[in-house]
Design an enzyme around this catalytic site. Structure first.
Site, PDB file in Angstrom:
ATOM      1  N   ASN A  34       8.312  -3.921  -2.371  1.00 39.40           N
ATOM      2  CA  ASN A  34       7.847  -3.546  -0.939  1.00 39.40           C
ATOM      3  C   ASN A  34       9.179  -3.295  -0.208  1.00 39.40           C
ATOM      4  OD1 ASN A  34       5.519  -4.127  -2.029  1.00 39.40           O
ATOM      5  ND2 ASN A  34       4.792  -4.553   0.364  1.00 39.40           N
TER       6      ASN A  34
HETATM    7 CA    CA Z   1      -0.071  -5.862  -0.029  1.00 31.44          CA
END
Ligand code: CA
Ligand code: CTP
Length: 228
Positions: A34
């Site tokens: 991420n």
């Molecule tokens: Ca997540």
């Protein structure tokens, strides 16, 4: 009792913070992750230490240095982050600011996956990672007295945050809108809404350090007394 001026409000408390991304290896040179600078979580660790807490900061790969005076534990994957977070218990407060990768490749290729020149792409089989916040918030034994989660959303902020509060078993979700254009992701500022079962509290746009300080004060205000 009256709070003395300058009293350190988390003295004697242990605060666990997760921060940064996790990296889930595809092969020796590639990973899934991420976006996360780790700044908000590191700022919370700093602010908690400034209030006298003993702080364990379990963090994924980030470009920033861990704050002084906190115990930093560096990990790479979600599964390592879960193990490190569990190993850090017991804690009075746990703050889950990490942007954990939701999925990992089922297996890491031993060698670098090569393009074969035909334009065909590898099929990546994925497995779901453990939810670190939910695992710790739902513990029957050794649940931290206060569990703080985050929710970074691009749509339906309050609905998603409320659902995460219930599903994960957190005491509060710090929700923020990370739509492109807000400049929140990777930036120095944050604009959050605190979501509890009691309602919502919207804070103005502030520096991440100031959000961290306010959050630490909020936590001190909402911390249950330690069990005798
Ligand atoms: Ca997540
Ligand atoms: N979290 C966690 N472990 C995971 C996923 C999320 O501890 N495997 C924590 C985050 O640190 C954050 C909260 O859960 O405090 C919400 O994370 P988020 O990614 O917004 O929630 P998800 O349940 O993964 O939902 P989605 O990504 O689909 O929005």
């Amino acid at each position: 009792a009256m709070l003395e001026p300058g009293a350190r409000r988390l003295a004697g408390r242990h605060v666990l913070v997760t921060a940064g991304p996790t990296h889930e290896p595809i092969d020796p040179v590639r990973y899934i992750a991420n976006r996360s600078s780790g700044r908000q979580g590191f700022a919370i660790a700093t602010a908690a230490a400034a209030e006298g807490a003993r702080v364990t900061l379990v963090h994924g790969p980030v470009a920033i240095a861990p704050p002084r005076g906190v115990k930093a534990v560096s990990v790479e994957t979600a599964r390592e982050m879960l193990a490190a977070a569990e190993a850090a218990l017991p804690a009075d407060i746990a703050v889950f600011a990490a942007a954990v990768a939701d999925w990992r490749p089922v297996a890491e290729a031993a060698g670098k996956i090569k393009k074969d020149g035909s334009g065909s792409v590898p099929a990546l089989a994925l497995a779901e990672n453990p939810d670190i916040l939910a695992a710790i918030a739902h513990r029957a034994e050794g649940r931290p007295g206060l569990v703080v989660g985050f929710a970074a959303e691009t749509d339906d902020l309050l609905a998603h945050a409320g659902a995460k509060l219930a599903r994960k078993g957190a005491d509060v979700i710090v929700a923020n809108d990370v739509s492109p254009g807000t400049g929140i992701m990777g930036g120095a500022e944050n604009e959050v809404v605190l979501v509890t079962t009691g309602g919502t509290e919207r804070w103005p746009r502030l520096g991440k350090d100031e959000v961290a300080r306010r959050l630490v004060h909020w936590m001190a205000d909402h911390l249950p007394e330690p069990r005798p």
